[in-house]
Scaffold this motif. Structure first.
Motif, PDB file in Angstrom:
ATOM      1  N   PRO A   8      53.513 -13.812 -39.074  1.00  0.00           N
ATOM      2  CA  PRO A   8      52.160 -13.096 -39.103  1.00  0.00           C
ATOM      3  C   PRO A   8      51.441 -13.310 -40.548  1.00  0.00           C
ATOM      4  CG  PRO A   8      54.014 -11.552 -39.514  1.00  0.00           C
ATOM      5  CD  PRO A   8      54.516 -13.136 -39.178  1.00  0.00           C
ATOM      6  N   THR A   9      50.003 -13.162 -40.216  1.00  0.00           N
ATOM      7  CA  THR A   9      49.194 -13.549 -41.183  1.00  0.00           C
ATOM      8  C   THR A   9      49.719 -12.468 -42.615  1.00  0.00           C
ATOM      9  OG1 THR A   9      47.390 -13.648 -39.946  1.00  0.00           O
ATOM     10  CG2 THR A   9      46.756 -13.082 -42.120  1.00  0.00           C
ATOM     11  N   PRO A  10      50.272 -11.392 -42.456  1.00  0.00           N
ATOM     12  CA  PRO A  10      50.541 -10.780 -44.061  1.00  0.00           C
ATOM     13  C   PRO A  10      51.507 -11.458 -44.859  1.00  0.00           C
ATOM     14  CG  PRO A  10      50.133  -8.972 -42.261  1.00  0.00           C
ATOM     15  CD  PRO A  10      50.015 -10.501 -41.543  1.00  0.00           C
ATOM     16  N   LEU A  11      52.539 -12.047 -44.044  1.00  0.00           N
ATOM     17  CA  LEU A  11      53.575 -12.708 -44.671  1.00  0.00           C
ATOM     18  C   LEU A  11      53.662 -14.041 -44.733  1.00  0.00           C
ATOM     19  CD1 LEU A  11      56.637 -11.043 -42.568  1.00  0.00           C
ATOM     20  CD2 LEU A  11      55.430 -10.300 -44.495  1.00  0.00           C
ATOM     21  N   HIS A  56      61.300  -8.763 -46.646  1.00  0.00           N
ATOM     22  CA  HIS A  56      60.288  -8.091 -45.605  1.00  0.00           C
ATOM     23  C   HIS A  56      60.919  -8.099 -44.420  1.00  0.00           C
ATOM     24  CE1 HIS A  56      57.160  -7.997 -48.392  1.00  0.00           C
ATOM     25  NE2 HIS A  56      57.667  -9.039 -48.908  1.00  0.00           N
ATOM     26  N   PHE A  96      60.735  -1.921 -38.879  1.00  0.00           N
ATOM     27  CA  PHE A  96      59.499  -2.014 -39.001  1.00  0.00           C
ATOM     28  C   PHE A  96      59.097  -3.230 -38.481  1.00  0.00           C
ATOM     29  CE2 PHE A  96      58.999   1.626 -42.184  1.00  0.00           C
ATOM     30  CZ  PHE A  96      59.307   2.575 -41.378  1.00  0.00           C
ATOM     31  N   ARG A 136      59.086  -6.403 -35.586  1.00  0.00           N
ATOM     32  CA  ARG A 136      59.467  -6.550 -34.021  1.00  0.00           C
ATOM     33  C   ARG A 136      59.493  -8.039 -33.813  1.00  0.00           C
ATOM     34  NH1 ARG A 136      58.125  -1.646 -31.426  1.00  0.00           N
ATOM     35  NH2 ARG A 136      58.447  -2.529 -29.382  1.00  0.00           N
ATOM     36  N   VAL A 184      56.148  -9.805 -35.403  1.00  0.00           N
ATOM     37  CA  VAL A 184      55.354  -8.898 -35.484  1.00  0.00           C
ATOM     38  C   VAL A 184      55.370  -7.573 -36.371  1.00  0.00           C
ATOM     39  CG1 VAL A 184      53.902  -7.417 -34.083  1.00  0.00           C
ATOM     40  CG2 VAL A 184      54.665  -9.370 -33.116  1.00  0.00           C
ATOM     41  N   PRO A 185      54.765  -7.408 -37.257  1.00  0.00           N
ATOM     42  CA  PRO A 185      54.971  -6.268 -38.589  1.00  0.00           C
ATOM     43  C   PRO A 185      54.389  -5.007 -37.539  1.00  0.00           C
ATOM     44  CG  PRO A 185      52.959  -7.141 -38.734  1.00  0.00           C
ATOM     45  CD  PRO A 185      53.798  -8.320 -37.876  1.00  0.00           C
ATOM     46  N   ALA A 186      55.496  -3.983 -37.300  1.00  0.00           N
ATOM     47  CA  ALA A 186      54.860  -2.793 -36.659  1.00  0.00           C
ATOM     48  C   ALA A 186      53.845  -1.994 -37.363  1.00  0.00           C
ATOM     49  CB  ALA A 186      56.190  -1.901 -36.326  1.00  0.00           C
ATOM     50  N   ILE A 187      52.895  -2.092 -37.112  1.00  0.00           N
ATOM     51  CA  ILE A 187      51.450  -1.542 -38.039  1.00  0.00           C
ATOM     52  C   ILE A 187      51.379   0.073 -37.404  1.00  0.00           C
ATOM     53  CG2 ILE A 187      49.043  -1.591 -38.179  1.00  0.00           C
ATOM     54  CD1 ILE A 187      50.528  -4.266 -39.362  1.00  0.00           C
ATOM     55  N   ALA A 188      51.265   0.685 -38.572  1.00  0.00           N
ATOM     56  CA  ALA A 188      51.184   2.289 -38.362  1.00  0.00           C
ATOM     57  C   ALA A 188      50.526   2.764 -39.769  1.00  0.00           C
ATOM     58  CB  ALA A 188      52.439   2.926 -38.048  1.00  0.00           C
ATOM     59  N   GLY A 189      50.049   4.168 -39.476  1.00  0.00           N
ATOM     60  CA  GLY A 189      49.542   4.696 -40.675  1.00  0.00           C
ATOM     61  C   GLY A 189      49.189   6.021 -40.395  1.00  0.00           C
ATOM     62  N   GLY A 190      48.517   7.056 -41.383  1.00  0.00           N
ATOM     63  CA  GLY A 190      48.020   8.295 -40.911  1.00  0.00           C
ATOM     64  C   GLY A 190      46.957   8.762 -41.679  1.00  0.00           C
ATOM     65  N   GLU A 217      42.621   9.705 -34.858  1.00  0.00           N
ATOM     66  CA  GLU A 217      42.594   8.726 -35.540  1.00  0.00           C
ATOM     67  C   GLU A 217      42.191   7.301 -34.891  1.00  0.00           C
ATOM     68  OE1 GLU A 217      45.334   7.700 -38.761  1.00  0.00           O
ATOM     69  OE2 GLU A 217      45.304   9.657 -39.380  1.00  0.00           O
ATOM     70  N   LYS A 258      46.677  12.759 -37.029  1.00  0.00           N
ATOM     71  CA  LYS A 258      46.937  12.388 -38.418  1.00  0.00           C
ATOM     72  C   LYS A 258      47.866  11.054 -38.680  1.00  0.00           C
ATOM     73  CE  LYS A 258      47.159  17.101 -40.264  1.00  0.00           C
ATOM     74  NZ  LYS A 258      47.973  18.379 -39.732  1.00  0.00           N
ATOM     75  N   ARG A 259      47.971  10.504 -37.399  1.00  0.00           N
ATOM     76  CA  ARG A 259      48.708   9.207 -37.513  1.00  0.00           C
ATOM     77  C   ARG A 259      48.144   8.040 -36.618  1.00  0.00           C
ATOM     78  NH1 ARG A 259      51.086  11.183 -41.044  1.00  0.00           N
ATOM     79  NH2 ARG A 259      53.381  11.902 -41.351  1.00  0.00           N
ATOM     80  N   PHE A 260      48.336   6.960 -36.748  1.00  0.00           N
ATOM     81  CA  PHE A 260      47.885   5.912 -35.709  1.00  0.00           C
ATOM     82  C   PHE A 260      49.166   4.914 -35.697  1.00  0.00           C
ATOM     83  CE2 PHE A 260      47.504   1.909 -37.988  1.00  0.00           C
ATOM     84  CZ  PHE A 260      47.087   2.388 -39.437  1.00  0.00           C
ATOM     85  N   GLU A 313      46.682 -11.859 -33.498  1.00  0.00           N
ATOM     86  CA  GLU A 313      46.818 -12.675 -34.151  1.00  0.00           C
ATOM     87  C   GLU A 313      46.439 -14.257 -33.312  1.00  0.00           C
ATOM     88  OE1 GLU A 313      47.850 -13.849 -37.002  1.00  0.00           O
ATOM     89  OE2 GLU A 313      49.300 -12.059 -37.777  1.00  0.00           O
ATOM     90  N   SER A 346      46.930   7.803 -47.140  1.00  0.00           N
ATOM     91  CA  SER A 346      48.042   8.737 -47.128  1.00  0.00           C
ATOM     92  C   SER A 346      49.379   8.140 -47.266  1.00  0.00           C
ATOM     93  CB  SER A 346      48.268   9.361 -45.655  1.00  0.00           C
ATOM     94  OG  SER A 346      48.532   8.198 -44.929  1.00  0.00           O
ATOM     95  N   HIS A 396      51.806   7.936 -45.613  1.00  0.00           N
ATOM     96  CA  HIS A 396      52.107   7.218 -44.488  1.00  0.00           C
ATOM     97  C   HIS A 396      51.695   5.948 -44.366  1.00  0.00           C
ATOM     98  CE1 HIS A 396      54.660   7.219 -40.888  1.00  0.00           C
ATOM     99  NE2 HIS A 396      53.663   6.579 -40.046  1.00  0.00           N
ATOM    100  N   ASP A 397      50.333   6.086 -44.882  1.00  0.00           N
ATOM    101  CA  ASP A 397      49.743   4.559 -44.765  1.00  0.00           C
ATOM    102  C   ASP A 397      50.312   3.541 -45.866  1.00  0.00           C
ATOM    103  OD1 ASP A 397      47.356   5.268 -43.233  1.00  0.00           O
ATOM    104  OD2 ASP A 397      46.390   6.009 -45.048  1.00  0.00           O
ATOM    105  N   PRO A 415      51.452  -6.467 -46.870  1.00  0.00           N
ATOM    106  CA  PRO A 415      51.007  -7.453 -47.873  1.00  0.00           C
ATOM    107  C   PRO A 415      49.649  -7.894 -47.109  1.00  0.00           C
ATOM    108  CG  PRO A 415      53.413  -8.028 -47.841  1.00  0.00           C
ATOM    109  CD  PRO A 415      53.049  -7.026 -46.515  1.00  0.00           C
TER     110      PRO A 415
END
Lengths: 90, 157
Positions: free
Chosen positions: A7-10, A44, A55, A57, A84-90, B42, B74-76, B87, B112, B114-115, B121
């Motif tokens: 994947p691009t980030p790696l 990673h 994280f 897949r 596949v990096p499991a992308i998430a956040g908040g 979100e 608060k999450r995605f 990709e 956050s 969580h982010d 990277p």
């Protein structure tokens, strides 16, 4: 034998190569071979016990290996494996 | 949860890296319209473009569904199949997959906890603060892997 799509980030850890040919008969063996070829990827992809990180897949073609035989899923020379990096956040 | 966003430091203070993200007006409007439409949840998507030295210019975006189960205010989370597709689009369009945009409904445009925990990277993380379906602020960040904190990038919008 399988081709692993990075994947691009790696890609910074593979000298910007998007695809790497690996040895091994299973997903686990192929991933370990990949981290031997490019040691900076190891942190990673694998945890301290050598298991594939939660994280991360892995897809064999269009199939998530979680719906196959997980890390023991067999690969062939023609197999395309995607990380596949499991992308998430908040 | 709100307190954690305010107390725990997720980025380098008083430090802006000499990096630039250029967001053309059409892209800016697309992202704002999409994320304001997701309010109060979100919203999220990928962005693509070209990179040269310290500059990244956004040329296309790919909105994706927030598949986080439960409270999406608060999450995605992005479906791994959508990531695979993202990709593939980069290849088809001959553009670099540069990062992810997402919204912080009723919260500042600051990463956050969580982010930070789930940051990868290389990607730029664009965050829009949205209140009452109106964009308040834009920021962009990139993970500094050595110190495990975000570094702010300069947004040109």
């Amino acid at each position: 034998m399988a081709k692993i799509i990075i994947p691009t980030p790696l890609r910074k850890f593979t000298g910007n190569q998007a695809a790497i040919s690996t040895n091994g008969n299973t997903i686990r063996e192929a991933i370990v071979d990949l981290t031997n070829q490019h040691p900076d990827l190891k942190n990673h992809l694998l945890d301290a016990t050598g298991q594939i990180r939660s994280f991360v897949r892995i897809f064999l073609g269009d199939e998530d290996i979680l719906s196959l035989q997980k890390e023991e899923t067999m690969v062939a020379e023609s197999s395309i494996v995607s990380i596949v990096p499991a992308i998430a956040g908040g | 949860m709100i307190a954690a966003k305010e107390i725990v430091l997720t980025y380098k203070e008083n430090h802006k890296k000499d990096r630039y993200i250029i967001v053309p007006i059409i892209i800016r409007r697309q992202i704002e319209r999409l994320l304001e439409g997701n309010y109060p949840n979100e919203g999220v998507g990928f962005f693509y473009g070209d990179e040269k030295d310290n500059y990244r210019i956004i040329k296309r975006i790919l909105p994706v569904k927030n598949v986080k189960e439960g409270d999406q205010r608060k999450r995605f989370e992005i479906d791994p199949r959508d990531y695979l597709q993202a990709e593939k689009f980069a290849e088809e369009w001959s553009l670099s997959l540069l990062g992810i945009y997402h919204s912080h409904p009723n919260h500042p445009a600051i990463p956050s906890v969580h982010d930070l925990k789930r940051a990868v990277p290389y990607f730029s993380y664009i965050i829009l603060s949205i209140e009452n379906s109106i964009t308040q602020d834009w920021t962009s960040w990139r993970l500094d892997e050595k110190v495990k904190l975000f570094e702010q990038e300069n947004l040109v919008i």
